[in-house]
Design a protein around this motif. Sequence first.
Motif, mmCIF file in Angstrom:
data_model
loop_
_atom_site.group_PDB
_atom_site.id
_atom_site.type_symbol
_atom_site.label_atom_id
_atom_site.label_comp_id
_atom_site.label_asym_id
_atom_site.label_seq_id
_atom_site.Cartn_x
_atom_site.Cartn_y
_atom_site.Cartn_z
ATOM 1 N N VAL A 200 21.608 -37.612 21.163
ATOM 2 C CA VAL A 200 22.431 -37.191 22.872
ATOM 3 C C VAL A 200 21.500 -37.250 23.717
ATOM 4 C CG1 VAL A 200 24.400 -35.633 23.871
ATOM 5 C CG2 VAL A 200 25.097 -36.195 21.180
ATOM 6 N N ARG A 201 21.981 -38.068 24.652
ATOM 7 C CA ARG A 201 20.968 -37.473 25.977
ATOM 8 C C ARG A 201 21.675 -37.173 27.086
ATOM 9 N NH1 ARG A 201 18.027 -40.342 29.512
ATOM 10 N NH2 ARG A 201 15.680 -40.089 29.807
ATOM 11 N N LEU A 202 21.624 -36.123 27.519
ATOM 12 C CA LEU A 202 22.593 -35.478 28.246
ATOM 13 C C LEU A 202 21.794 -35.015 30.204
ATOM 14 C CD1 LEU A 202 24.047 -32.708 28.653
ATOM 15 C CD2 LEU A 202 23.701 -33.372 26.731
ATOM 16 N N HIS A 203 22.551 -35.274 30.812
ATOM 17 C CA HIS A 203 21.759 -34.575 31.909
ATOM 18 C C HIS A 203 21.958 -33.048 32.498
ATOM 19 C CE1 HIS A 203 19.511 -38.041 33.530
ATOM 20 N NE2 HIS A 203 20.265 -38.967 32.615
ATOM 21 N N HIS A 204 21.113 -31.943 32.136
ATOM 22 C CA HIS A 204 22.293 -30.687 32.511
ATOM 23 C C HIS A 204 21.149 -30.356 34.040
ATOM 24 C CE1 HIS A 204 24.055 -27.280 30.614
ATOM 25 N NE2 HIS A 204 22.948 -26.764 30.767
ATOM 26 N N GLY A 205 21.584 -29.768 34.836
ATOM 27 C CA GLY A 205 21.105 -29.809 36.005
ATOM 28 C C GLY A 205 20.192 -30.819 36.936
ATOM 29 N N SER A 206 19.426 -30.722 36.721
ATOM 30 C CA SER A 206 17.676 -31.381 36.527
ATOM 31 C C SER A 206 17.245 -31.983 35.829
ATOM 32 C CB SER A 206 16.791 -30.986 38.172
ATOM 33 O OG SER A 206 16.040 -29.096 37.404
ATOM 34 N N ASP A 207 17.768 -31.046 34.303
ATOM 35 C CA ASP A 207 16.640 -31.490 33.108
ATOM 36 C C ASP A 207 17.384 -32.487 32.220
ATOM 37 O OD1 ASP A 207 15.316 -29.446 33.641
ATOM 38 O OD2 ASP A 207 16.319 -28.007 32.497
ATOM 39 N N VAL A 208 16.634 -33.234 31.333
ATOM 40 C CA VAL A 208 17.094 -34.829 30.997
ATOM 41 C C VAL A 208 17.287 -33.469 29.598
ATOM 42 C CG1 VAL A 208 17.039 -36.955 29.810
ATOM 43 C CG2 VAL A 208 16.570 -36.416 32.104
ATOM 44 N N ILE A 209 18.096 -33.580 28.664
ATOM 45 C CA ILE A 209 18.215 -32.527 26.800
ATOM 46 C C ILE A 209 18.864 -33.497 26.176
ATOM 47 C CG2 ILE A 209 19.504 -31.032 25.790
ATOM 48 C CD1 ILE A 209 20.075 -29.389 28.293
ATOM 49 N N THR A 210 17.899 -33.909 25.421
ATOM 50 C CA THR A 210 17.771 -35.393 24.249
ATOM 51 C C THR A 210 18.187 -34.021 23.163
ATOM 52 O OG1 THR A 210 15.846 -34.815 23.330
ATOM 53 C CG2 THR A 210 16.098 -36.395 24.740
ATOM 54 N N GLY A 211 18.914 -34.395 22.325
ATOM 55 C CA GLY A 211 19.815 -33.162 20.911
ATOM 56 C C GLY A 211 20.527 -34.320 19.750
ATOM 57 N N THR A 226 20.371 -29.370 20.703
ATOM 58 C CA THR A 226 19.043 -30.144 21.447
ATOM 59 C C THR A 226 17.958 -29.931 20.028
ATOM 60 O OG1 THR A 226 17.944 -28.055 21.942
ATOM 61 C CG2 THR A 226 20.261 -28.605 22.991
ATOM 62 N N THR A 227 16.323 -30.706 20.918
ATOM 63 C CA THR A 227 15.904 -30.818 19.701
ATOM 64 C C THR A 227 14.621 -29.174 19.969
ATOM 65 O OG1 THR A 227 15.404 -32.084 21.945
ATOM 66 C CG2 THR A 227 15.487 -33.203 20.165
ATOM 67 N N ALA A 228 14.997 -28.834 21.115
ATOM 68 C CA ALA A 228 14.616 -27.915 21.056
ATOM 69 C C ALA A 228 15.069 -26.195 20.232
ATOM 70 C CB ALA A 228 14.662 -26.992 22.443
ATOM 71 N N GLY A 229 16.321 -27.065 19.756
ATOM 72 C CA GLY A 229 17.258 -25.417 18.926
ATOM 73 C C GLY A 229 17.887 -25.314 19.307
ATOM 74 N N GLU A 230 18.622 -25.552 20.194
ATOM 75 C CA GLU A 230 19.646 -25.066 21.234
ATOM 76 C C GLU A 230 21.216 -25.559 21.128
ATOM 77 O OE1 GLU A 230 20.578 -23.353 25.525
ATOM 78 O OE2 GLU A 230 18.912 -24.581 25.822
ATOM 79 N N ARG A 231 22.266 -24.509 20.369
ATOM 80 C CA ARG A 231 23.735 -25.250 20.534
ATOM 81 C C ARG A 231 24.663 -24.998 22.184
ATOM 82 N NH1 ARG A 231 26.181 -25.602 14.923
ATOM 83 N NH2 ARG A 231 24.194 -26.709 13.751
ATOM 84 N N LEU A 232 24.623 -26.356 22.736
ATOM 85 C CA LEU A 232 25.306 -26.551 23.366
ATOM 86 C C LEU A 232 26.762 -26.820 22.820
ATOM 87 C CD1 LEU A 232 22.677 -28.270 25.960
ATOM 88 C CD2 LEU A 232 23.518 -25.410 26.019
#
Length: 244
Positions: A200-211, A226-232
């Motif tokens: 998944v690749r999504l825009h979150h505010g000004s960031d692009v989050i991948t996961g 997310t690739t940073a290990g966060e759950r959204l």
Amino acid sequence: MSFTPDELKRDLGLSHVEFCEEVPSTQDVARGIVVPPPFLVYARRQSKGRGRLGRGWQSDEGGLYLTLVVNRFAGDWTVPLVSAYILRQGLSTYVDGLILKWPNDVLHQEAKLAGVLVEVWGSRLGIGVGVNVNQTTFDGNLKEHVTSLRLIDGGTHDTEGLLISIVSALMDGVPELRERGFVHFHPRIRKLLQASRQPVRLHHGSDVITGELCDLYPEGDALIETTAGERLRLPAGQLLGGGS
Ligand code: BTN
């Protein structure tokens, strides 16, 4: 055309069917029609086909382009996902290995075969469906990311037959969703989504989050890691586009 708009109207229980050779977008034609839903707009070509998030949808002859208009109902924010699921199931009778991509796409080996765009127009929903059927060429920057039934299996497909089967499946599925709720579809859609472990690749505010998509909630929201290990938790409610 192997059937008339009147035959289609009668057979599928629609109040109106509009066939167009070429329009900018079936969504815009459908939005301007004032008869009571459900009704259908179908075009052979679109000059300004559109997808979600302001993207275009290349709509040359050979593809399937339709908008089915239905009345809004409680919980209709899951219509995009359920419609994409219905589309994926229908297209799976033609080719194997199709992936339902949350929230609105049908892929074959990472290339886009079909997509759904749902727009809200007052008390109505315009369910726009685009399927790449017999096209063999796509514009330069799309080529890598798009496919068609013909490119997958080498055969020529009956676009009108596909129109009937997809609209008929939506005419069964949307009332089923309205009457039984998303929980009725949840186990099947969840199983499909989990099987594909999709990126998944999504825009979150000004960031692009991948996961990666890990799970689907019974309300239709997606759980992303997310690739940073966060759950959204991504709300399915954000899937309805359009306005007014
Ligand atoms: C997406 O993948 O973002 C959704 C694509 C939806 C395309 C269909 S084609 C028929 C209808 N008319 C449009 O302009 N768009 C939808």
